[in-house]
Design a protein around this motif. Structure first.
Motif, PDB file in Angstrom:
ATOM      1  N   ALA A  13       0.849  -1.194   0.000  1.00  0.00           N
ATOM      2  CA  ALA A  13       0.000   0.000   0.000  1.00  0.00           C
ATOM      3  C   ALA A  13       0.885   1.244   0.000  1.00  0.00           C
ATOM      4  O   ALA A  13       2.010   1.231   0.489  1.00  0.00           O
ATOM      5  CB  ALA A  13      -0.910  -0.005   1.208  1.00  0.00           C
ATOM      6  N   GLU A  14       0.359   2.306  -0.551  1.00  0.00           N
ATOM      7  CA  GLU A  14       1.141   3.535  -0.643  1.00  0.00           C
ATOM      8  C   GLU A  14       1.333   4.178   0.731  1.00  0.00           C
ATOM      9  O   GLU A  14       0.563   3.957   1.654  1.00  0.00           O
ATOM     10  CB  GLU A  14       0.483   4.523  -1.601  1.00  0.00           C
ATOM     11  N   LYS A  15       2.369   4.965   0.840  1.00  0.00           N
ATOM     12  CA  LYS A  15       2.702   5.615   2.109  1.00  0.00           C
ATOM     13  C   LYS A  15       1.805   6.824   2.382  1.00  0.00           C
ATOM     14  O   LYS A  15       1.417   7.070   3.518  1.00  0.00           O
ATOM     15  CB  LYS A  15       4.169   6.032   2.090  1.00  0.00           C
ATOM     16  N   LEU A  16       1.458   7.578   1.333  1.00  0.00           N
ATOM     17  CA  LEU A  16       0.644   8.782   1.491  1.00  0.00           C
ATOM     18  C   LEU A  16      -0.406   8.840   0.387  1.00  0.00           C
ATOM     19  O   LEU A  16      -0.082   8.650  -0.783  1.00  0.00           O
ATOM     20  CB  LEU A  16       1.528  10.032   1.424  1.00  0.00           C
ATOM     21  N   SER A  17      -1.650   9.085   0.773  1.00  0.00           N
ATOM     22  CA  SER A  17      -2.748   9.267  -0.180  1.00  0.00           C
ATOM     23  C   SER A  17      -3.476  10.553   0.167  1.00  0.00           C
ATOM     24  O   SER A  17      -3.757  10.805   1.341  1.00  0.00           O
ATOM     25  CB  SER A  17      -3.745   8.115  -0.098  1.00  0.00           C
ATOM     26  N   ILE A  18      -3.779  11.353  -0.850  1.00  0.00           N
ATOM     27  CA  ILE A  18      -4.496  12.607  -0.648  1.00  0.00           C
ATOM     28  C   ILE A  18      -5.581  12.725  -1.710  1.00  0.00           C
ATOM     29  O   ILE A  18      -5.324  12.498  -2.886  1.00  0.00           O
ATOM     30  CB  ILE A  18      -3.541  13.823  -0.734  1.00  0.00           C
ATOM     31  N   TYR A  19      -6.790  13.063  -1.267  1.00  0.00           N
ATOM     32  CA  TYR A  19      -7.917  13.259  -2.174  1.00  0.00           C
ATOM     33  C   TYR A  19      -8.581  14.585  -1.841  1.00  0.00           C
ATOM     34  O   TYR A  19      -8.764  14.919  -0.668  1.00  0.00           O
ATOM     35  CB  TYR A  19      -8.948  12.136  -2.007  1.00  0.00           C
ATOM     36  N   LEU A  20      -8.942  15.336  -2.879  1.00  0.00           N
ATOM     37  CA  LEU A  20      -9.612  16.621  -2.712  1.00  0.00           C
ATOM     38  C   LEU A  20     -10.770  16.677  -3.699  1.00  0.00           C
ATOM     39  O   LEU A  20     -10.600  16.331  -4.868  1.00  0.00           O
ATOM     40  CB  LEU A  20      -8.648  17.777  -2.963  1.00  0.00           C
ATOM     41  N   ARG A  21     -11.947  17.097  -3.212  1.00  0.00           N
ATOM     42  CA  ARG A  21     -13.105  17.207  -4.091  1.00  0.00           C
ATOM     43  C   ARG A  21     -13.804  18.521  -3.819  1.00  0.00           C
ATOM     44  O   ARG A  21     -14.016  18.910  -2.668  1.00  0.00           O
ATOM     45  CB  ARG A  21     -14.076  16.064  -3.846  1.00  0.00           C
ATOM     46  N   GLN A  22     -14.175  19.211  -4.895  1.00  0.00           N
ATOM     47  CA  GLN A  22     -14.941  20.457  -4.802  1.00  0.00           C
ATOM     48  C   GLN A  22     -16.264  20.233  -5.524  1.00  0.00           C
ATOM     49  O   GLN A  22     -16.275  19.766  -6.656  1.00  0.00           O
ATOM     50  CB  GLN A  22     -14.179  21.608  -5.459  1.00  0.00           C
ATOM     51  N   LEU A  23     -17.368  20.571  -4.872  1.00  0.00           N
ATOM     52  CA  LEU A  23     -18.699  20.339  -5.423  1.00  0.00           C
ATOM     53  C   LEU A  23     -19.506  21.625  -5.334  1.00  0.00           C
ATOM     54  O   LEU A  23     -19.559  22.244  -4.272  1.00  0.00           O
ATOM     55  CB  LEU A  23     -19.389  19.228  -4.624  1.00  0.00           C
ATOM     56  N   PHE A  24     -20.097  22.029  -6.439  1.00  0.00           N
ATOM     57  CA  PHE A  24     -21.034  23.156  -6.457  1.00  0.00           C
ATOM     58  C   PHE A  24     -22.410  22.588  -6.748  1.00  0.00           C
ATOM     59  O   PHE A  24     -22.549  21.703  -7.600  1.00  0.00           O
ATOM     60  CB  PHE A  24     -20.651  24.172  -7.544  1.00  0.00           C
ATOM     61  N   PHE A  25     -23.438  23.065  -6.047  1.00  0.00           N
ATOM     62  CA  PHE A  25     -24.773  22.532  -6.266  1.00  0.00           C
ATOM     63  C   PHE A  25     -25.826  23.635  -6.230  1.00  0.00           C
ATOM     64  O   PHE A  25     -25.652  24.670  -5.594  1.00  0.00           O
ATOM     65  CB  PHE A  25     -25.110  21.440  -5.240  1.00  0.00           C
ATOM     66  N   ARG A  26     -26.882  23.384  -6.980  1.00  0.00           N
ATOM     67  CA  ARG A  26     -28.054  24.265  -7.003  1.00  0.00           C
ATOM     68  C   ARG A  26     -29.275  23.360  -7.092  1.00  0.00           C
ATOM     69  O   ARG A  26     -29.661  22.917  -8.176  1.00  0.00           O
ATOM     70  CB  ARG A  26     -28.001  25.223  -8.186  1.00  0.00           C
ATOM     71  N   ILE A  27     -29.849  23.070  -5.957  1.00  0.00           N
ATOM     72  CA  ILE A  27     -30.993  22.185  -5.848  1.00  0.00           C
ATOM     73  C   ILE A  27     -32.052  22.936  -5.048  1.00  0.00           C
ATOM     74  O   ILE A  27     -31.967  23.024  -3.822  1.00  0.00           O
ATOM     75  CB  ILE A  27     -30.618  20.849  -5.175  1.00  0.00           C
TER      76      ILE A  27
END
Length: 91
Positions: free
Chosen positions: A1-15
């Motif tokens: 398994a990898e030593k470092l994992s980074i995830y970033l998510r940006q979500l815009f919504f209009r509901i």
């Protein structure tokens, strides 16, 4: 398994209708899950990281922030922030 994992998510919504709300799966620490519902006019930022500090240990961190800067003034909603930290030891 990898030593470092980074995830970033940006979500815009209009509901605009509650019945049309959306659910979005977010990465999370092992053994837990997150599927928040979004409604209104806003944005969500989610950050997930894991770091293996040794053969037997890993740290997980998750931060998410939902804000509603695009809501009409008369319908303003408070934002929501979440922070999780988990340490896993494998023996």
């Amino acid at each position: 398994a990898e030593k470092l994992s980074i995830y970033l998510r940006q979500l815009f919504f209009r509901i605009d209708e509650w019945d049309d709300r959306i659910y979005v799966y977010e990465r999370d620490a092992p053994g837990s899950f997150s599927v928040p519902a979004f409604y209104g006019r806003g944005m969500n930022t989610a950050f997930m990281a894991s770091w293996r500090f040794s053969r037997w240990g890993r740290v997980y961190a998750k931060a998410s922030l939902t804000t509603y800067p695009f809501m009409p003034q008369q319908k303003k909603k408070p934002g929501k922030a979440e922070l999780k930290l988990q340490c896993v030891f494998s023996f």
